[in-house]
Design a protein around this motif. Structure first.
Motif, short mmCIF file in Angstrom:
data_model
loop_
_atom_site.label_atom_id
_atom_site.label_comp_id
_atom_site.label_asym_id
_atom_site.label_seq_id
_atom_site.Cartn_x
_atom_site.Cartn_y
_atom_site.Cartn_z
N ARG A 186 19.37 4.03 27.94
CA ARG A 186 19.94 2.99 28.80
C ARG A 186 18.93 2.56 29.85
NH1 ARG A 186 24.65 6.28 28.44
NH2 ARG A 186 24.36 7.10 30.55
N PHE A 187 18.21 3.52 30.38
CA PHE A 187 17.18 3.19 31.36
C PHE A 187 16.12 2.30 30.73
CE2 PHE A 187 12.96 4.05 33.12
CZ PHE A 187 13.17 3.74 34.46
N ASP A 188 15.65 2.66 29.55
CA ASP A 188 14.61 1.87 28.89
C ASP A 188 15.09 0.46 28.58
OD1 ASP A 188 12.72 3.86 28.98
OD2 ASP A 188 13.14 4.63 26.97
N ALA A 189 16.36 0.32 28.18
CA ALA A 189 16.88 -1.01 27.87
C ALA A 189 16.92 -1.88 29.13
CB ALA A 189 18.28 -0.89 27.27
N ALA A 190 17.38 -1.30 30.23
CA ALA A 190 17.43 -2.06 31.48
C ALA A 190 16.02 -2.36 31.99
CB ALA A 190 18.22 -1.27 32.52
N LEU A 191 15.11 -1.40 31.83
CA LEU A 191 13.73 -1.60 32.25
C LEU A 191 13.09 -2.75 31.47
CD1 LEU A 191 11.18 -0.73 33.81
CD2 LEU A 191 10.78 0.96 32.01
N ASP A 192 13.31 -2.77 30.17
CA ASP A 192 12.75 -3.85 29.35
C ASP A 192 13.26 -5.21 29.81
OD1 ASP A 192 11.21 -2.21 27.79
OD2 ASP A 192 12.66 -2.06 26.15
N ALA A 193 14.56 -5.29 30.12
CA ALA A 193 15.13 -6.55 30.58
C ALA A 193 14.52 -6.99 31.90
CB ALA A 193 16.64 -6.42 30.71
N LEU A 194 14.33 -6.04 32.81
CA LEU A 194 13.76 -6.35 34.12
C LEU A 194 12.31 -6.79 34.00
CD1 LEU A 194 14.15 -6.33 37.23
CD2 LEU A 194 13.35 -3.95 37.20
N VAL A 195 11.51 -6.02 33.28
CA VAL A 195 10.09 -6.32 33.16
C VAL A 195 9.88 -7.65 32.43
CG1 VAL A 195 7.91 -5.58 32.13
CG2 VAL A 195 9.35 -3.92 33.33
N THR A 196 10.65 -7.87 31.38
CA THR A 196 10.54 -9.14 30.67
C THR A 196 10.88 -10.31 31.60
OG1 THR A 196 11.13 -8.09 28.57
CG2 THR A 196 11.38 -10.48 28.70
N GLY A 197 11.84 -10.11 32.47
CA GLY A 197 12.22 -11.15 33.41
C GLY A 197 11.13 -11.51 34.40
N PHE A 198 10.22 -10.57 34.66
CA PHE A 198 9.11 -10.86 35.58
C PHE A 198 8.15 -11.91 35.01
CE2 PHE A 198 9.67 -6.35 37.39
CZ PHE A 198 10.46 -6.82 38.43
N GLN A 199 8.27 -12.19 33.72
CA GLN A 199 7.45 -13.24 33.11
C GLN A 199 7.69 -14.57 33.81
OE1 GLN A 199 5.13 -12.86 30.52
NE2 GLN A 199 4.57 -14.95 31.15
N ALA A 200 8.92 -14.80 34.26
CA ALA A 200 9.23 -16.03 34.97
C ALA A 200 8.49 -16.10 36.30
CB ALA A 200 10.75 -16.13 35.20
N THR A 201 8.34 -14.94 36.96
CA THR A 201 7.58 -14.90 38.21
C THR A 201 6.13 -15.26 37.95
OG1 THR A 201 9.04 -13.18 39.09
CG2 THR A 201 6.88 -13.43 40.15
N LEU A 202 5.56 -14.72 36.89
CA LEU A 202 4.18 -15.03 36.53
C LEU A 202 4.01 -16.51 36.22
CD1 LEU A 202 1.30 -14.13 35.91
CD2 LEU A 202 2.05 -13.52 33.62
N ALA A 203 4.98 -17.08 35.53
CA ALA A 203 4.88 -18.49 35.13
C ALA A 203 4.87 -19.42 36.35
CB ALA A 203 6.04 -18.84 34.20
N ARG A 204 5.42 -18.96 37.46
CA ARG A 204 5.48 -19.78 38.68
C ARG A 204 4.23 -19.66 39.53
NH1 ARG A 204 10.92 -17.84 38.76
NH2 ARG A 204 10.35 -16.26 40.30
N GLN A 205 3.28 -18.82 39.14
CA GLN A 205 2.09 -18.62 39.95
C GLN A 205 1.20 -19.88 39.91
OE1 GLN A 205 1.84 -15.42 41.82
NE2 GLN A 205 3.89 -16.01 41.18
N PRO A 206 0.48 -20.15 41.00
CA PRO A 206 -0.41 -21.31 41.05
C PRO A 206 -1.39 -21.32 39.89
CG PRO A 206 -0.23 -20.31 43.22
CD PRO A 206 0.47 -19.39 42.26
N GLY A 207 -1.57 -22.48 39.29
CA GLY A 207 -2.51 -22.60 38.19
C GLY A 207 -1.90 -22.32 36.84
N ARG A 208 -0.60 -21.94 36.84
CA ARG A 208 0.04 -21.65 35.55
C ARG A 208 0.76 -22.89 35.04
NH1 ARG A 208 -0.75 -16.68 32.74
NH2 ARG A 208 -1.89 -15.42 34.23
#
Length: 208
Positions: A186-208
């Motif tokens: 359960r921890f790994d499943a929730a971790l995967d969802a959280l980490v994958t969601g950080f992709q949106a943060t990266l996409a918002r970075q300047p120059g992206r």
């Protein structure tokens, strides 16, 4: 218990010895049992001797957090920033589960010791090398750490269950879900969802 050394005698005693003794005491009796005098007694020295290694109880508590976080390995260079975050989260979880009595300290004390700052800097370096701005990288790390601490608090506060206390005839889905009893999964499943969601943060970075 070791025979007491003379007042102020420091031969063979290190800061690590002091912190290890404090963590062992907390593991055995809880954080409330930790005091300068009690740790000194565990080490067989006078209480004043500890002040050669830690400035006082606050520094001692910060050092105990440092000892727990030391087990969360610094990330190695990787082409996959998500793998870096997953590894950090899993090792942090393992460290907290090994020392459950110290979870409250980790959750409530910034503990900005040099070693803790080194660990944070290593994670930020890994993230920034993949395009995160420093402030965004720190937000990601804080979110991840909060997720891990919260998950461990729940795991240690509530017993695992095999679903036997849930009536399968009235709550079949809940019974099936609980019957797995796999907290790590359960921890790994929730971790995967959280980490994958950080992709949106990266996409918002300047120059992206």
């Amino acid at each position: 218990m070791t025979a007491k050394r003379g007042r102020g005698h420091r031969v063979g005693l290190t800061r690590e010895d002091v912190l290890h003794a404090a963590v062992r005491l907390a593991d055995d009796e809880g954080v409330t049992a930790v005091s300068m005098r009690r740790v000194a007694s565990e080490l067989g020295v006078e209480a004043m001797t500890l002040y050669h290694h830690v400035a006082g109880k606050d520094a001692l508590l910060d050092g105990m957090v440092e000892e727990v976080l030391r087990s969360a390995r610094s990330p190695q260079p990787s082409d996959d920033w998500q793998a870096v975050l997953r590894e950090y989260a899993r090792t942090l979880r393992e460290a907290l589960l090994t020392h459950p009595a110290l979870i409250s300290l980790v959750a409530t004390r910034p503990a900005l010791t040099t070693r803790n700052q080194d660990l944070v800097e290593a994670v930020l370096t890994a993230l920034c090398s993949h395009g995160f701005e420093p402030k965004a990288a720190l937000d990601v790390l804080h979110s991840l750490a909060g997720f891990v601490v919260g998950h461990v608090v729940l795991d240690t506060a509530t017993p695992d269950t095999d679903g036997s206390d849930v009536d399968a005839s009235t709550h079949p889905l809940l019974h099936e879900a609980m019957s797995s009893g796999r907290r790590t999964a359960r921890f790994d499943a929730a971790l995967d969802a959280l980490v994958t969601g950080f992709q949106a943060t990266l996409a918002r970075q300047p120059g992206r």
